[in-house]
Design an enzyme around this catalytic site. Structure first.
Site, PDB file in Angstrom:
ATOM      1  CG  ASP A  88      -2.279   0.445   1.023  1.00 16.31           C
ATOM      2  OD1 ASP A  88      -2.592   0.857  -0.112  1.00 16.31           O
ATOM      3  OD2 ASP A  88      -3.071   0.370   1.982  1.00 16.31           O
ATOM      4  CE  LYS A 117      -5.179  -1.048  -0.885  1.00 16.40           C
ATOM      5  NZ  LYS A 117      -5.544   0.303  -0.436  1.00 16.40           N
ATOM      6  CD  GLU A 119      -6.652   5.240   0.574  1.00 18.75           C
ATOM      7  OE1 GLU A 119      -7.127   6.389   0.768  1.00 18.75           O
ATOM      8  OE2 GLU A 119      -6.425   4.442   1.494  1.00 18.75           O
ATOM      9  CD  GLU A 190     -12.376   1.180   2.777  1.00 17.50           C
ATOM     10  OE1 GLU A 190     -11.284   1.230   2.191  1.00 17.50           O
ATOM     11  OE2 GLU A 190     -12.507   1.281   4.013  1.00 17.50           O
TER      12      GLU A 190
END
Ligand code: KIV
Length: 271
Positions: A88, A117, A119, A190
């Site tokens: 992440d 990953k 966001e 999410e």
């Protein structure tokens, strides 16, 4: 179980979607739990920035540094899991410039991550494209993006409202299109209504991995501490498959009592 399993590699993600298979992902931050979740057969281990809340005792994920993430990725990678290791990218590691985004993605790959990953949707499109051009596979993360904690005003369900404003249904759909067009191999959805995640999944050419996004995503992810019942809090979107917190409390209390009453160590623990 892990020794007979085939190593999960990035091309398997799309193969799994095309075969209508389901992907399982769970977080881990150290070698002990990485080996347990790998032996249990998960497809992907996410070394998540949730390390901030479940390991560092922080309220949000914002305080995690690249050094922290590198360290935890190294610990997970040390067990050489059959599961694909997702690293992440922490807050601040890709927002400042695309050059920073690539530099920090490279750091996670050198630490042992096999895919990174990050966001966001439309606004991180360029960062994703640039990392992908550097030959690093990227997983997106749309819907509730915990690194946007202050802008959103907390961890709130997204995609419930019509309109063009941030967090609206249309904006989540646009984010899904943007990350796919930018070249992600998969993306997390999410905390959005299940019917929105279903629509995104049906229209996406890459796998979606849901958390609080209903049962129709191409995969599911949970934070390990929630899954094990280690967390002090419980969440609607999660399910505790054990009561590890209670079990740990009982075990440590027994140890304390045994030591205080000179029942441990006994002759079998002594030389
Ligand atoms: O950091 C994390 O654990 C995550 C999951 C909640 C998807 O990003």
């Amino acid at each position: 179980m892990s020794s007979s399993r085939v190593k999960v590699i990035v091309p398997h993600l799309i193969e799994r979607k095309n075969a209508s298979g389901i992907l399982t992902m769970v977080t881990a931050y150290d070698s002990t739990f990485a080996s347990i979740v790998d032996e249990a057969g998960v497809d992907l281990i996410l070394v998540g920035d949730s390390v901030a809340t479940v390991m560092q005792g922080q309220k949000t994920t914002l305080g995690v540094s690249m050094d922290h993430m590198e360290y935890h990725v190294q610990m997970v990678a040390s067990v050489k899991p059959k599961a694909l290791i997702v690293g992440d990218m922490p807050f601040g590691s890709y927002q400042s410039s695309v050059a920073d985004a690539v530099r920090n993605a490279v750091r996670l790959i050198k630490a042992g991550a096999e895919i990174v990953k990050l966001e966001g949707g439309v606004h991180v499109r360029e960062a994703i494209e640039t990392i992908v051009r550097a030959d690093i596979p990227v997983m997106g993360h749309i819907g509730l993006t915990p690194q946007s904690y202050h802008r959103i005003g907390g961890n709130k369900v997204q995609g419930r409202n019509e309109g063009k404003q941030s967090g609206s249904r249309d904006r989540i759909l646009a984010d899904a299109r943007a990350v796919e067009e930018a070249g992600v191999c998969a993306f997390v959805i999410e905390a959005v209504p299940a019917e929105l995640a279903t629509e995104i999944t049906a229209n996406s050419g890459v796998p979606t991995i849901g958390i609080g996004a209903g049962v129709n995503c191409d995969g599911q992810v949970l934070v390990l501490h929630d899954l094990l019942g280690l967390s002090e809090r419980s969440f609607t979107f999660a399910k505790a498959y054990s009561n590890f917190r209670q079990l740990s409390l009982i075990a440590v209390s027994e140890y304390v009592s045994d030591v205080q009453n000179r029942r441990f160590p006994d002759s079998t623990n002594s030389f």
